[in-house]
Design a protein around this motif. Structure first.
Motif, PDB file in Angstrom:
ATOM      1  N   ARG A  53     121.576   5.210  17.941  1.00 35.42           N
ATOM      2  CA  ARG A  53     122.266   5.033  19.217  1.00 35.42           C
ATOM      3  C   ARG A  53     121.243   4.672  20.302  1.00 35.42           C
ATOM      4  NH1 ARG A  53     122.793   7.871  23.679  1.00 35.42           N
ATOM      5  NH2 ARG A  53     124.605   7.465  25.013  1.00 35.42           N
ATOM      6  N   ALA A  54     120.099   5.340  20.258  1.00 37.68           N
ATOM      7  CA  ALA A  54     119.054   5.071  21.252  1.00 37.68           C
ATOM      8  C   ALA A  54     118.585   3.621  21.160  1.00 37.68           C
ATOM      9  CB  ALA A  54     117.876   6.031  21.045  1.00 37.68           C
ATOM     10  N   ALA A  56     116.786   8.364  25.718  1.00 40.34           N
ATOM     11  CA  ALA A  56     117.683   8.899  24.674  1.00 40.34           C
ATOM     12  C   ALA A  56     116.890   9.291  23.435  1.00 40.34           C
ATOM     13  CB  ALA A  56     118.751   7.860  24.327  1.00 40.34           C
ATOM     14  N   LEU A  57     115.904   8.462  23.120  1.00 41.90           N
ATOM     15  CA  LEU A  57     115.108   8.724  21.907  1.00 41.90           C
ATOM     16  C   LEU A  57     114.290  10.006  22.037  1.00 41.90           C
ATOM     17  CD1 LEU A  57     114.672   7.211  19.188  1.00 41.90           C
ATOM     18  CD2 LEU A  57     112.520   6.369  20.129  1.00 41.90           C
ATOM     19  N   GLU A  58     113.775  10.264  23.255  1.00 39.18           N
ATOM     20  CA  GLU A  58     112.948  11.452  23.442  1.00 39.18           C
ATOM     21  C   GLU A  58     113.751  12.738  23.235  1.00 39.18           C
ATOM     22  OE1 GLU A  58     109.863  11.310  23.556  1.00 39.18           O
ATOM     23  OE2 GLU A  58     109.464   9.239  24.144  1.00 39.18           O
ATOM     24  N   GLN A  59     115.071  12.620  23.269  1.00 43.16           N
ATOM     25  CA  GLN A  59     115.895  13.820  23.074  1.00 43.16           C
ATOM     26  C   GLN A  59     116.203  14.084  21.602  1.00 43.16           C
ATOM     27  OE1 GLN A  59     119.200  13.538  25.783  1.00 43.16           O
ATOM     28  NE2 GLN A  59     117.775  13.251  27.492  1.00 43.16           N
ATOM     29  N   VAL A  60     115.815  13.134  20.744  1.00 43.28           N
ATOM     30  CA  VAL A  60     116.044  13.338  19.313  1.00 43.28           C
ATOM     31  C   VAL A  60     114.954  14.260  18.778  1.00 43.28           C
ATOM     32  CG1 VAL A  60     116.224  12.195  17.072  1.00 43.28           C
ATOM     33  CG2 VAL A  60     117.063  11.039  19.114  1.00 43.28           C
ATOM     34  N   THR A  79     110.123   3.091  15.818  1.00 46.21           N
ATOM     35  CA  THR A  79     111.116   2.796  16.855  1.00 46.21           C
ATOM     36  C   THR A  79     110.565   3.179  18.231  1.00 46.21           C
ATOM     37  OG1 THR A  79     112.864   3.252  15.260  1.00 46.21           O
ATOM     38  CG2 THR A  79     113.496   3.247  17.583  1.00 46.21           C
ATOM     39  N   ARG A  80     109.950   4.347  18.291  1.00 50.78           N
ATOM     40  CA  ARG A  80     109.325   4.785  19.553  1.00 50.78           C
ATOM     41  C   ARG A  80     108.288   3.774  20.013  1.00 50.78           C
ATOM     42  NH1 ARG A  80     105.945   9.410  19.567  1.00 50.78           N
ATOM     43  NH2 ARG A  80     105.689   9.167  21.797  1.00 50.78           N
ATOM     44  N   GLY A  81     107.452   3.368  19.058  1.00 46.60           N
ATOM     45  CA  GLY A  81     106.392   2.409  19.374  1.00 46.60           C
ATOM     46  C   GLY A  81     106.973   1.123  19.944  1.00 46.60           C
ATOM     47  N   GLU A  82     108.031   0.647  19.341  1.00 47.27           N
ATOM     48  CA  GLU A  82     108.634  -0.613  19.770  1.00 47.27           C
ATOM     49  C   GLU A  82     109.208  -0.477  21.191  1.00 47.27           C
ATOM     50  OE1 GLU A  82     108.518  -3.535  18.808  1.00 47.27           O
ATOM     51  OE2 GLU A  82     110.123  -4.453  19.988  1.00 47.27           O
TER      52      GLU A  82
END
Lengths: 114, 420
Positions: free
Chosen positions: B347-348, B363-367, B379-382
């Protein structure tokens, strides 16, 4: 042209073989034999069913055979026609039994002139 | 010696004939013998294949190889019932019809009718996916008995060793033997049990689709088997359910992209960079049809939502033209049914496309819980890279590289790092 007997021993562990492996092996045998038939080399042959019995000596003693291991059991035979031992050996080289460390015994059939 | 077969022209055999028929015959024989006699059924099937393997090279492939295999299996079953100690035990348990030599053949022939094979496979499928077995054992048993794969092949598929698979199968068989007669569940039981069956199909599919760890042919076989099993379910009135069509649609949308995901040298091509003309239009079309069938009678499941998301991608003319906002809202709904970290991560990613990298990152930091997953770090890196946070992007890509094992994934990550 002389006749040669091929005796096949050993080969793949068929009881443990997977369906894909069995089908692949079947196709290899078929291709090899089809080639022999096409080139007029094949005279006859059959797979042998196991296990058999062995009859020995004057006592006609019946045993289950001297087969210590599956790899010593003859699994099939074939009679082929070749110009000599060299060609017979060459023809036997394509036998799929060799892929699984099995063996082909190549024996010249004695010529008997009447 | 009969040579007409060996020399005569015989059409090419279906490549997986032995495997496919092995699964069908094992299912039919197990239904007939009862689950306690699974090994006996497997022995009959192995005898049948061995006979074909030894006879066909000499006599030629029969005109109807399937009928030949089934006839030999029926005879083999009778032979085992007469001569095998386990067969004798089975005769004691079974109906008197089998005990008389006169009625045995008729009973065996009736039990192994070609018309009932599909039903037998379904019963076998439900039995393999019995809730008393953990999912990984269910799938191993499905692959072994229903799909005809061997232990080495299953071990390769799950990137583990044969000993592990043997252990799983051993435990699975113990539970399986206790089941007794194989039935397709009815009523409320059916929908609960179907969930297990669908979960195992999806696992099978994902193993085939996502694993780039091992570019083995079995991967494509797994995708094919998953589609085949789902299709089997749609062929029976009891299991021709909306969720089944939804899963089938989902898998077909993904399968349509299989070729486009991999370059000639095996390298991974990401969705954004895929040549969409390489997507299989027929499969996408078929997937769409199943998605329509899935919505009959108001069917609704996580598979519906995942299929809808996959369908949005499949129908978008380009990566840029994708309706990311709609995809984000589908993920929002999916999270209600399936509150998994992977779903949150996906979703992020969609949110980043819809509203920008900063939103996506937030959003990703909340996973939580995926930190050790290379896809998460990549994904974080991108997203960091897109947000202009180059150093943090580098750290994330380097972490992903440490976590990734598949050569193709490592290459992709190294390219990402070099491009920073």
């Amino acid at each position: 042209m002389s006749k040669y007997l091929f005796l096949f021993r050993g080969g793949m562990d068929m009881r443990a073989a997977t369906p894909d492996a069995l089908q692949a092996s079947m196709m290899k045998w078929k291709q090899w034999m089809d080639e022999l038939v096409k080139n007029g080399k094949m005279l006859s042959g059959e797979p042998l069913d196991g296990p058999g019995k062995v009859l020995t000596g004057t006592a006609k003693k019946i045993t289950d055979g001297p087969f210590a291991e599956g790899k010593e059991v003859v699994g099939g035979y074939m009679m082929i026609e070749a110009s000599g031992m060299d060609e017979a050996l060459e023809l036997s080289k394509g036998c799929p039994v060799l892929d699984h460390e099995g063996s082909v015994e190549v024996r010249p059939v004695m010529e008997m002139r009447m | 010696m009969e040579q007409q077969g060996a020399s005569g022209a015989v059409g090419p055999l279906v490549e997986n004939l032995f495997r496919r028929e092995s699964g069908r015959l094992t299912a039919a024989l197990t239904r007939f013998f009862g689950s306690a006699h699974l090994e006996l059924a497997e022995d009959v099937v192995q005898d049948t294949l061995l006979k074909a393997m030894r006879e066909w090279p000499f006599k030629g492939v029969p005109n109807d190889p399937v009928a030949w295999l089934h006839r030999v299996a029926r005879n083999g079953a009778m032979d085992r019932l007469r001569r095998d100690a386990r067969g004798a035990q089975l005769l004691k348990e079974q109906a008197p019809l089998l005990r008389s030599e006169w009625s045995m053949a008729a009973t065996v022939n009736e039990a192994l009718r070609p018309e009932s094979l599909a039903d037998d496979q379904l019963r076998m499928f439900f039995a393999c996916c019995h809730p008393s077995l953990p999912t990984e054992q269910q799938v191993a048993l499905v692959l072994k008995t229903l799909c005809g794969f061997g232990v080495p092949e299953i071990a390769r598929a799950f990137v583990t060793n044969e000993e592990t698979i043997n252990k799983r199968l051993y435990r699975a068989r113990e539970a399986f033997r206790a089941l007794g007669h194989l039935e397709i569940p009815e009523g409320e039981d059916l929908s609960a049990r179907t969930e297990h069956v669908l979960a195992s199909i999806y696992l099978l599919f994902n193993e085939g689709y996502n694993a780039t760890r091992n570019p083995d042919l079995i991967r494509e076989d797994l995708i094919e088997e998953a589609l085949h099993l789902a299709h089997l379910l749609t062929q029976h009135p009891a299991t021709d359910l909306p969720d089944v069509h939804a899963l089938l649609a989902l898998m077909l949308f993904h399968a349509a992209r299989t070729d486009a995901r991999r370059a000639a040298d095996g390298a991974i091509i990401l969705l954004a960079d895929q040549d969409r003309t390489q997507w299989d239009a027929e499969l996408i079309d078929l997937a769409g049809q199943h998605l329509v069938l899935a919505t009959r009678n108001g069917g609704f499941s996580s598979y519906h939502l995942e299929a809808a998301i996959a369908g949005m991608h499949a129908h978008a003319s380009s990566f840029a033209a994708t309706d990311w906002a709609a995809i984000v809202s589908l993920y929002d709904r999916l999270l209600v049914l399936k509150p998994h970290d992977i779903v949150r991560m996906n979703r992020a990613v969609a949110l980043a496309e819809a509203q920008g990298a900063d939103e996506g990152l937030r959003a990703l930091e909340q996973v939580r819980g995926l930190e050790d997953h290379h896809v998460f770090q990549a994904t974080r890196g991108e997203l960091m890279r897109r947000a202009g946070r180059t150093e943090e992007a580098r750290t994330a890509f380097q972490l992903a590289l440490r976590l990734a094992t598949a050569p193709q994934e490592r290459i992709l990550l190294e390219q990402r790092l070099a491009a920073l």
